[in-house]
Design an enzyme around this catalytic site. Sequence first.
Site, PDB file in Angstrom:
ATOM      1  N   TYR A 226       0.817  -1.226   0.000  1.00 36.50           N
ATOM      2  CA  TYR A 226       0.000   0.000   0.000  1.00 36.50           C
ATOM      3  C   TYR A 226       0.846   1.269   0.000  1.00 36.50           C
ATOM      4  CZ  TYR A 226      -4.233  -2.623   1.425  1.00 36.50           C
ATOM      5  OH  TYR A 226      -5.307  -3.479   1.484  1.00 36.50           O
TER       6      TYR A 226
ATOM      7  N   THR B  17      -4.543   2.089  -8.266  1.00 35.59           N
ATOM      8  CA  THR B  17      -5.665   3.022  -8.353  1.00 35.59           C
ATOM      9  C   THR B  17      -6.302   2.999  -9.739  1.00 35.59           C
ATOM     10  OG1 THR B  17      -6.156   5.389  -8.367  1.00 35.59           O
ATOM     11  CG2 THR B  17      -3.909   4.795  -8.841  1.00 35.59           C
ATOM     12  N   ASP B  18      -7.579   3.364  -9.783  1.00 35.61           N
ATOM     13  CA  ASP B  18      -8.255   3.491 -11.086  1.00 35.61           C
ATOM     14  C   ASP B  18      -7.709   4.668 -11.896  1.00 35.61           C
ATOM     15  OD1 ASP B  18      -9.313   5.533  -9.506  1.00 35.61           O
ATOM     16  OD2 ASP B  18     -11.413   4.982  -9.804  1.00 35.61           O
ATOM     17  N   GLU B  19      -6.970   5.567 -11.227  1.00 40.39           N
ATOM     18  CA  GLU B  19      -6.477   6.764 -11.930  1.00 40.39           C
ATOM     19  C   GLU B  19      -5.452   6.441 -13.007  1.00 40.39           C
ATOM     20  OE1 GLU B  19      -5.269  10.031  -9.562  1.00 40.39           O
ATOM     21  OE2 GLU B  19      -6.952   9.829  -8.190  1.00 40.39           O
TER      22      GLU B  19
ATOM     23  N   TYR C 173       1.152  11.923  -9.783  1.00 41.65           N
ATOM     24  CA  TYR C 173       0.777  10.800  -8.903  1.00 41.65           C
ATOM     25  C   TYR C 173       0.310   9.604  -9.730  1.00 41.65           C
ATOM     26  CZ  TYR C 173      -2.412   7.817  -6.284  1.00 41.65           C
ATOM     27  OH  TYR C 173      -3.069   6.718  -5.782  1.00 41.65           O
TER      28      TYR C 173
ATOM     29  N   LYS D 187       1.935   5.798 -10.272  1.00 37.85           N
ATOM     30  CA  LYS D 187       1.241   4.536  -9.962  1.00 37.85           C
ATOM     31  C   LYS D 187       1.164   3.667 -11.221  1.00 37.85           C
ATOM     32  CE  LYS D 187      -0.439   3.322  -6.631  1.00 37.85           C
ATOM     33  NZ  LYS D 187       0.051   2.636  -5.391  1.00 37.85           N
TER      34      LYS D 187
ATOM     35  N   ILE E 220     -13.211  14.293   1.328  1.00 39.22           N
ATOM     36  CA  ILE E 220     -14.287  14.093   2.314  1.00 39.22           C
ATOM     37  C   ILE E 220     -13.840  14.527   3.714  1.00 39.22           C
ATOM     38  CG2 ILE E 220     -15.659  12.295   3.495  1.00 39.22           C
ATOM     39  CD1 ILE E 220     -16.271  11.109   0.742  1.00 39.22           C
TER      40      ILE E 220
HETATM   41  P1  NAD Z   1      -1.935   7.463   2.574  1.00 39.89           P
HETATM   42  O1  NAD Z   1      -1.193   8.615   2.013  1.00 39.89           O
HETATM   43  O2  NAD Z   1      -3.008   7.687   3.582  1.00 39.89           O
HETATM   44  O3  NAD Z   1      -0.901   6.420   3.241  1.00 39.89           O
HETATM   45  C1  NAD Z   1       0.321   6.117   2.640  1.00 39.89           C
HETATM   46  C2  NAD Z   1       1.191   5.428   3.693  1.00 39.89           C
HETATM   47  O4  NAD Z   1       2.428   5.069   3.069  1.00 39.89           O
HETATM   48  C3  NAD Z   1       1.544   6.335   4.884  1.00 39.89           C
HETATM   49  O5  NAD Z   1       1.402   5.629   6.089  1.00 39.89           O
HETATM   50  C4  NAD Z   1       3.001   6.704   4.643  1.00 39.89           C
HETATM   51  O6  NAD Z   1       3.730   6.964   5.834  1.00 39.89           O
HETATM   52  C5  NAD Z   1       3.499   5.458   3.921  1.00 39.89           C
HETATM   53  N1  NAD Z   1       4.687   5.739   3.080  1.00 39.89           N
HETATM   54  C6  NAD Z   1       4.848   6.738   2.185  1.00 39.89           C
HETATM   55  N2  NAD Z   1       6.071   6.672   1.634  1.00 39.89           N
HETATM   56  C7  NAD Z   1       6.694   5.591   2.183  1.00 39.89           C
HETATM   57  C8  NAD Z   1       7.963   4.994   2.010  1.00 39.89           C
HETATM   58  N3  NAD Z   1       8.847   5.491   1.150  1.00 39.89           N
HETATM   59  N4  NAD Z   1       8.249   3.883   2.720  1.00 39.89           N
HETATM   60  C9  NAD Z   1       7.358   3.374   3.609  1.00 39.89           C
HETATM   61  N5  NAD Z   1       6.148   3.903   3.821  1.00 39.89           N
HETATM   62  C10 NAD Z   1       5.816   4.997   3.122  1.00 39.89           C
HETATM   63  O7  NAD Z   1      -2.477   6.671   1.309  1.00 39.89           O
HETATM   64  P2  NAD Z   1      -3.833   5.842   1.113  1.00 39.89           P
HETATM   65  O8  NAD Z   1      -4.896   6.741   0.648  1.00 39.89           O
HETATM   66  O9  NAD Z   1      -4.033   4.983   2.288  1.00 39.89           O
HETATM   67  O10 NAD Z   1      -3.404   4.920  -0.127  1.00 39.89           O
HETATM   68  C11 NAD Z   1      -2.716   3.701   0.084  1.00 39.89           C
HETATM   69  C12 NAD Z   1      -2.489   3.016  -1.259  1.00 39.89           C
HETATM   70  O11 NAD Z   1      -3.743   2.761  -1.879  1.00 39.89           O
HETATM   71  C13 NAD Z   1      -1.669   3.841  -2.245  1.00 39.89           C
HETATM   72  O12 NAD Z   1      -0.830   2.955  -2.935  1.00 39.89           O
HETATM   73  C14 NAD Z   1      -2.706   4.430  -3.179  1.00 39.89           C
HETATM   74  O13 NAD Z   1      -2.173   4.650  -4.450  1.00 39.89           O
HETATM   75  C15 NAD Z   1      -3.740   3.325  -3.198  1.00 39.89           C
HETATM   76  N6  NAD Z   1      -5.126   3.741  -3.475  1.00 39.89           N
HETATM   77  C16 NAD Z   1      -5.698   4.737  -2.734  1.00 39.89           C
HETATM   78  C17 NAD Z   1      -7.041   5.064  -2.965  1.00 39.89           C
HETATM   79  C18 NAD Z   1      -7.740   6.123  -2.148  1.00 39.89           C
HETATM   80  O14 NAD Z   1      -8.894   6.419  -2.424  1.00 39.89           O
HETATM   81  N7  NAD Z   1      -7.118   6.709  -1.137  1.00 39.89           N
HETATM   82  C19 NAD Z   1      -7.762   4.384  -3.969  1.00 39.89           C
HETATM   83  C20 NAD Z   1      -7.115   3.383  -4.703  1.00 39.89           C
HETATM   84  C21 NAD Z   1      -5.804   3.062  -4.445  1.00 39.89           C
HETATM   85  O1  DAU Z   2      -9.443   7.172  -7.553  1.00 41.20           O
HETATM   86  C1  DAU Z   2      -8.569   6.732  -6.567  1.00 41.20           C
HETATM   87  C2  DAU Z   2      -7.759   7.906  -6.028  1.00 41.20           C
HETATM   88  O2  DAU Z   2      -8.644   8.644  -5.191  1.00 41.20           O
HETATM   89  C3  DAU Z   2      -6.513   7.472  -5.257  1.00 41.20           C
HETATM   90  O3  DAU Z   2      -5.622   6.876  -6.148  1.00 41.20           O
HETATM   91  C4  DAU Z   2      -5.834   8.666  -4.578  1.00 41.20           C
HETATM   92  O4  DAU Z   2      -4.762   8.226  -3.772  1.00 41.20           O
HETATM   93  C5  DAU Z   2      -6.868   9.375  -3.716  1.00 41.20           C
HETATM   94  O5  DAU Z   2      -6.290  10.530  -3.125  1.00 41.20           O
HETATM   95  C6  DAU Z   2      -8.082   9.763  -4.558  1.00 41.20           C
HETATM   96  O6  DAU Z   2      -7.710  10.763  -5.553  1.00 41.20           O
HETATM   97  P1  DAU Z   2      -8.651  12.030  -5.860  1.00 41.20           P
HETATM   98  O7  DAU Z   2      -7.790  13.067  -6.465  1.00 41.20           O
HETATM   99  O8  DAU Z   2      -9.882  11.620  -6.562  1.00 41.20           O
HETATM  100  O9  DAU Z   2      -9.061  12.399  -4.321  1.00 41.20           O
HETATM  101  P2  DAU Z   2      -9.183  13.777  -3.540  1.00 41.20           P
HETATM  102  O10 DAU Z   2      -9.740  13.441  -2.200  1.00 41.20           O
HETATM  103  O11 DAU Z   2      -7.950  14.592  -3.596  1.00 41.20           O
HETATM  104  O12 DAU Z   2     -10.305  14.546  -4.360  1.00 41.20           O
HETATM  105  C7  DAU Z   2     -11.561  13.959  -4.649  1.00 41.20           C
HETATM  106  C8  DAU Z   2     -12.320  14.920  -5.563  1.00 41.20           C
HETATM  107  O13 DAU Z   2     -12.658  16.102  -4.822  1.00 41.20           O
HETATM  108  C9  DAU Z   2     -11.498  15.405  -6.747  1.00 41.20           C
HETATM  109  O14 DAU Z   2     -12.355  15.528  -7.869  1.00 41.20           O
HETATM  110  C10 DAU Z   2     -10.986  16.790  -6.322  1.00 41.20           C
HETATM  111  C11 DAU Z   2     -12.104  17.293  -5.423  1.00 41.20           C
HETATM  112  N1  DAU Z   2     -11.722  18.171  -4.298  1.00 41.20           N
HETATM  113  C12 DAU Z   2     -10.685  17.794  -3.497  1.00 41.20           C
HETATM  114  C13 DAU Z   2     -10.327  18.560  -2.415  1.00 41.20           C
HETATM  115  C14 DAU Z   2      -9.176  18.179  -1.511  1.00 41.20           C
HETATM  116  C15 DAU Z   2     -12.472  19.311  -4.029  1.00 41.20           C
HETATM  117  O15 DAU Z   2     -13.435  19.658  -4.749  1.00 41.20           O
HETATM  118  N2  DAU Z   2     -12.137  20.064  -2.940  1.00 41.20           N
HETATM  119  C16 DAU Z   2     -11.091  19.758  -2.115  1.00 41.20           C
HETATM  120  O16 DAU Z   2     -10.850  20.475  -1.128  1.00 41.20           O
END
Ligand code: NAD
Ligand code: DAU
Length: 342
Positions: free
Chosen positions: A79, A122-124, A158, A162, A199
């Site tokens: 992760y 990620t779907d991105e 980003y 990925k 959120i």
């Molecule tokens: P996050 O930023 O909340 O957590 C990332 C974690 O990785 C943190 O605990 C950080 O300390 C650790 N980290 C960062 N760099 C590191 C390094 N060099 N070595 C060891 N640890 C390190 O991220 P998240 O939202 O929990 O996402 C986790 C994974 O899921 C990511 O790979 C992201 O691409 C993927 N993902 C996230 C979402 C989403 O909606 N947040 C959706 C799909 C996939």
């Molecule tokens: O789709 C999966 C991805 O979802 C993950 O790979 C990423 O790690 C995760 O951060 C997330 O990416 P998004 O860019 O979609 O998430 P974020 O929460 O940054 O933003 C969600 C949407 O809300 C996006 O369209 C931008 C918008 N946004 C975001 C912020 C922070 C706002 O309108 N206002 C804001 O303040």
Amino acid sequence: MKNIIVTGGAGFIGSNFVHYVVKHQPEVHVTVLDKLTYAGNRANLAGLPEDRVELVVGDIADSQLVNQLVAKADAVVHYAAESHNDNSLKDPSPFIQTNLVGTYTLLEACRLHGVRFHHVSTDEVYGDLPLREDLPGHGEGVGEKFTDQSPYNPSSPYSASKAGSDLLVRAWVRSFGLQATISNCSNNYGPYQHIEKFIPRQITNILSGNRPKLYGDGKNVRDWIHTEDHSAAVWLILTKGHIGETYLIGANGEKNNKEVLEDILTLMGQDPHDYDHVKDRPGHDLRYAIDATKLETELGWRPQFTNFEEGLAHTIQWYTDNQAWWQAEKAAVEAKYAENGQ
Ligand code: NAD
Ligand code: DAU
């Protein structure tokens, strides 16, 4: 699978996965490898039994440490990443280092020790889709969602990092026979998400007396999934997935940002129109939508958290009950956004 390493297990989705494994897999010991960047937090693992979960603070790009840990493990669930698009637009360098070099380091260790690897992505990586309203028949036909056959077309540093890491995993499977799978999931929500993300940023804005901030016109669509459903899918893929395969994870949760923000305001007893429109994100992806048919038909996965308003209400409650978890960071996060006009 008795000993697993969870990289990034002190972050949002990683820590939720660790909680999930401790609750549902009593035989499994988890070693969390996490650098504890600004996004990692020890508190996310508080209360978990010490004989089941060990936190090793370190970098996934540290090959000596990684080799030492991987040599004793049955599997790595990966992760750890730099995860925030907005940060990657300001400074891509840690994204390249962690998401590409870090993933490469883990892959090499797993190759050396013959260890099973699951890559969380990620779907991105697929770029974005047109808004439904711009599609013929409002996009109800086949082909208007991402599948594992969709072409890679990432938009931000980003998502490009990925995408690159996914391709490294595929190459290690094909060239070196690495026992690996990949999952690409849509936007997660739930407890322990950093307050820089959409959120939690808006919930904590309201709790702090700040006006919520919507980028651009708010028509951008995200496909929301509860993090617990993501964890269940990753465990299933880790234990039953076919080696070399990519599984898309999503729960039919499409909503535009304006709808989500208005839901948050309403659930928190505010006027649903009481927010600011701020500067849009450069290159802002329009819409994500996942077709999870492969995961459902091959592995029998089904999302359990299908009522978004209910999941959102629980998430709001979590941030309300855990103000000590986020309050110290709130002013700095907002100051960083303000520099950007957001
Ligand atoms: P996050 O930023 O909340 O957590 C990332 C974690 O990785 C943190 O605990 C950080 O300390 C650790 N980290 C960062 N760099 C590191 C390094 N060099 N070595 C060891 N640890 C390190 O991220 P998240 O939202 O929990 O996402 C986790 C994974 O899921 C990511 O790979 C992201 O691409 C993927 N993902 C996230 C979402 C989403 O909606 N947040 C959706 C799909 C996939
Ligand atoms: O789709 C999966 C991805 O979802 C993950 O790979 C990423 O790690 C995760 O951060 C997330 O990416 P998004 O860019 O979609 O998430 P974020 O929460 O940054 O933003 C969600 C949407 O809300 C996006 O369209 C931008 C918008 N946004 C975001 C912020 C922070 C706002 O309108 N206002 C804001 O303040």
